[in-house]
Write a protein that holds these residues in place. Structure first.
Motif, PDB file in Angstrom:
ATOM      1  N   ASN A 126       0.870  -1.170   0.000  1.00 40.39           N
ATOM      2  CA  ASN A 126       0.000   0.000   0.000  1.00 40.39           C
ATOM      3  C   ASN A 126       0.911   1.226   0.000  1.00 40.39           C
ATOM      4  OD1 ASN A 126      -2.815  -1.207   0.570  1.00 40.39           O
ATOM      5  ND2 ASN A 126      -1.461  -2.200   2.042  1.00 40.39           N
ATOM      6  N   TYR A 127       0.644   2.140  -0.912  1.00 42.11           N
ATOM      7  CA  TYR A 127       1.507   3.294  -1.099  1.00 42.11           C
ATOM      8  C   TYR A 127       0.733   4.562  -0.762  1.00 42.11           C
ATOM      9  CZ  TYR A 127       3.788  -0.448  -3.578  1.00 42.11           C
ATOM     10  OH  TYR A 127       4.354  -1.656  -3.894  1.00 42.11           O
ATOM     11  N   ILE A 128       1.360   5.405   0.043  1.00 45.56           N
ATOM     12  CA  ILE A 128       0.691   6.596   0.568  1.00 45.56           C
ATOM     13  C   ILE A 128       1.545   7.815   0.283  1.00 45.56           C
ATOM     14  CG2 ILE A 128      -0.160   7.729   2.664  1.00 45.56           C
ATOM     15  CD1 ILE A 128      -0.243   4.779   3.840  1.00 45.56           C
ATOM     16  N   ARG A 129       0.891   8.886  -0.146  1.00 46.97           N
ATOM     17  CA  ARG A 129       1.545  10.186  -0.310  1.00 46.97           C
ATOM     18  C   ARG A 129       0.977  11.110   0.757  1.00 46.97           C
ATOM     19  NH1 ARG A 129      -0.679  11.851  -5.033  1.00 46.97           N
ATOM     20  NH2 ARG A 129      -2.174  13.120  -3.901  1.00 46.97           N
ATOM     21  N   VAL A 130       1.843  11.863   1.405  1.00 52.23           N
ATOM     22  CA  VAL A 130       1.380  12.876   2.353  1.00 52.23           C
ATOM     23  C   VAL A 130       1.536  14.232   1.675  1.00 52.23           C
ATOM     24  CG1 VAL A 130       1.653  13.932   4.614  1.00 52.23           C
ATOM     25  CG2 VAL A 130       2.021  11.461   4.343  1.00 52.23           C
ATOM     26  N   ASP A 131       0.406  14.848   1.391  1.00 52.91           N
ATOM     27  CA  ASP A 131       0.390  16.190   0.804  1.00 52.91           C
ATOM     28  C   ASP A 131       0.511  17.195   1.940  1.00 52.91           C
ATOM     29  OD1 ASP A 131       0.005  15.122  -1.728  1.00 52.91           O
ATOM     30  OD2 ASP A 131      -2.174  15.269  -1.611  1.00 52.91           O
ATOM     31  N   PRO A 132       1.611  17.947   1.993  1.00 45.67           N
ATOM     32  CA  PRO A 132       1.825  18.858   3.120  1.00 45.67           C
ATOM     33  C   PRO A 132       0.897  20.064   3.097  1.00 45.67           C
ATOM     34  CG  PRO A 132       3.583  19.097   1.529  1.00 45.67           C
ATOM     35  CD  PRO A 132       2.705  17.984   1.035  1.00 45.67           C
ATOM     36  N   ARG A 133       0.398  20.392   4.253  1.00 45.17           N
ATOM     37  CA  ARG A 133      -0.393  21.609   4.444  1.00 45.17           C
ATOM     38  C   ARG A 133       0.437  22.621   5.236  1.00 45.17           C
ATOM     39  NH1 ARG A 133      -3.844  19.524   7.575  1.00 45.17           N
ATOM     40  NH2 ARG A 133      -3.293  20.558   9.487  1.00 45.17           N
ATOM     41  N   GLU A 134       1.231  22.109   6.148  1.00 43.91           N
ATOM     42  CA  GLU A 134       2.062  22.945   7.013  1.00 43.91           C
ATOM     43  C   GLU A 134       3.318  22.157   7.359  1.00 43.91           C
ATOM     44  OE1 GLU A 134       1.548  25.191  11.329  1.00 43.91           O
ATOM     45  OE2 GLU A 134       0.150  23.621  10.761  1.00 43.91           O
ATOM     46  N   ILE A 135       4.446  22.845   7.366  1.00 46.25           N
ATOM     47  CA  ILE A 135       5.704  22.203   7.738  1.00 46.25           C
ATOM     48  C   ILE A 135       6.492  23.173   8.598  1.00 46.25           C
ATOM     49  CG2 ILE A 135       6.817  22.893   5.593  1.00 46.25           C
ATOM     50  CD1 ILE A 135       8.409  20.269   5.729  1.00 46.25           C
ATOM     51  N   MET A 136       7.039  22.647   9.679  1.00 46.71           N
ATOM     52  CA  MET A 136       7.827  23.488  10.570  1.00 46.71           C
ATOM     53  C   MET A 136       9.003  22.678  11.110  1.00 46.71           C
ATOM     54  SD  MET A 136       4.793  23.643  13.264  1.00 46.71           S
ATOM     55  CE  MET A 136       3.625  22.487  12.569  1.00 46.71           C
ATOM     56  N   GLY A 137      10.097  23.369  11.315  1.00 49.91           N
ATOM     57  CA  GLY A 137      11.279  22.692  11.821  1.00 49.91           C
ATOM     58  C   GLY A 137      12.071  23.596  12.738  1.00 49.91           C
ATOM     59  N   ARG A 138      12.914  22.948  13.521  1.00 53.88           N
ATOM     60  CA  ARG A 138      13.792  23.703  14.418  1.00 53.88           C
ATOM     61  C   ARG A 138      15.064  22.924  14.649  1.00 53.88           C
ATOM     62  NH1 ARG A 138      10.696  23.376  20.152  1.00 53.88           N
ATOM     63  NH2 ARG A 138       9.692  21.392  19.816  1.00 53.88           N
ATOM     64  N   ARG A 139      16.087  23.662  15.108  1.00 53.82           N
ATOM     65  CA  ARG A 139      17.362  23.041  15.443  1.00 53.82           C
ATOM     66  C   ARG A 139      17.950  23.745  16.652  1.00 53.82           C
ATOM     67  NH1 ARG A 139      19.469  24.532  10.020  1.00 53.82           N
ATOM     68  NH2 ARG A 139      19.556  26.775  10.161  1.00 53.82           N
ATOM     69  N   PHE A 140      18.795  23.001  17.343  1.00 55.94           N
ATOM     70  CA  PHE A 140      19.437  23.563  18.527  1.00 55.94           C
ATOM     71  C   PHE A 140      20.663  22.734  18.869  1.00 55.94           C
ATOM     72  CE2 PHE A 140      16.073  20.678  19.744  1.00 55.94           C
ATOM     73  CZ  PHE A 140      16.692  19.831  20.653  1.00 55.94           C
ATOM     74  N   HIS A 141      21.577  23.310  19.627  1.00 57.61           N
ATOM     75  CA  HIS A 141      22.741  22.589  20.114  1.00 57.61           C
ATOM     76  C   HIS A 141      22.303  21.732  21.288  1.00 57.61           C
ATOM     77  CE1 HIS A 141      25.869  24.437  17.676  1.00 57.61           C
ATOM     78  NE2 HIS A 141      25.135  25.560  17.757  1.00 57.61           N
ATOM     79  N   ALA A 142      22.573  20.436  21.170  1.00 54.76           N
ATOM     80  CA  ALA A 142      22.191  19.496  22.231  1.00 54.76           C
ATOM     81  C   ALA A 142      23.104  19.683  23.440  1.00 54.76           C
ATOM     82  CB  ALA A 142      22.269  18.072  21.717  1.00 54.76           C
ATOM     83  N   ARG A 143      22.548  19.506  24.585  1.00 54.63           N
ATOM     84  CA  ARG A 143      23.341  19.613  25.827  1.00 54.63           C
ATOM     85  C   ARG A 143      24.095  18.331  26.069  1.00 54.63           C
ATOM     86  NH1 ARG A 143      19.006  22.374  29.893  1.00 54.63           N
ATOM     87  NH2 ARG A 143      18.740  24.258  28.671  1.00 54.63           N
ATOM     88  N   GLY A 144      25.288  18.492  26.641  1.00 54.92           N
ATOM     89  CA  GLY A 144      26.090  17.361  27.093  1.00 54.92           C
ATOM     90  C   GLY A 144      26.438  16.451  25.988  1.00 54.92           C
TER      91      GLY A 144
END
Length: 144
Positions: A126-144
């Motif tokens: 079964n093959y599925i496509r996800v049509d994006p409506r909203e996309i958000m991302g973030r990044r940060f320096h990991a501790r330790g």
């Protein structure tokens, strides 16, 4: 979704930076395992780890029959999340959109999903496509 129309990266806090749309897609394309969130039959969210491919700013998935496909039939609204840590920098991308089951051979072949090898050995036809409506991302320096 036009990568040129995305908001610029901005600090979400003094330690967390929001990603531009193009950065989100690059991050998604760099990984192969994410989590698909659907609404279960009881109305509560269910989350499934799934391998995926990115093609033309859409997510493509393979699935065996079961709960996630039944959930998508009931309510096609989904979320998809991917995260990783590279060289001490953590990132996360969340995509909200609509799941669409692929039904033509041309679209299935063009998407590249047939080349996707999944970690789970279950047959997935079964093959599925996800049509994006909203996309958000973030990044940060990991501790330790």
């Amino acid at each position: 979704m036009d990568s040129n129309s995305s908001p610029i990266s901005r600090p979400l806090s003094s330690d967390v930076e929001g990603l531009k749309l193009a950065e989100c897609w690059r991050a998604l394309a760099s990984a192969s395992l994410g989590r698909l969130a659907v609404l279960g039959s009881d109305g509560a969210p269910d989350i499934f780890p799934m391998n995926y491919v990115v093609h033309d700013e859409q997510i493509y998935l393979r699935s065996a029959p079961g709960a996630k496909l039944m959930a998508i039939v009931r309510d096609a609204r989904v979320a998809f999340e991917v995260d990783a840590m590279v060289d001490g920098i953590a990132w996360s991308v969340v995509l909200r959109g609509t799941a669409v089951r692929l039904d033509t051979d041309d679209e299935i072949v063009a998407s590249g999903i047939l080349d996707l090898r999944t970690d789970n050995p279950t047959a997935k036809h079964n093959y599925i496509r996800v049509d994006p409506r909203e996309i958000m991302g973030r990044r940060f320096h990991a501790r330790g």
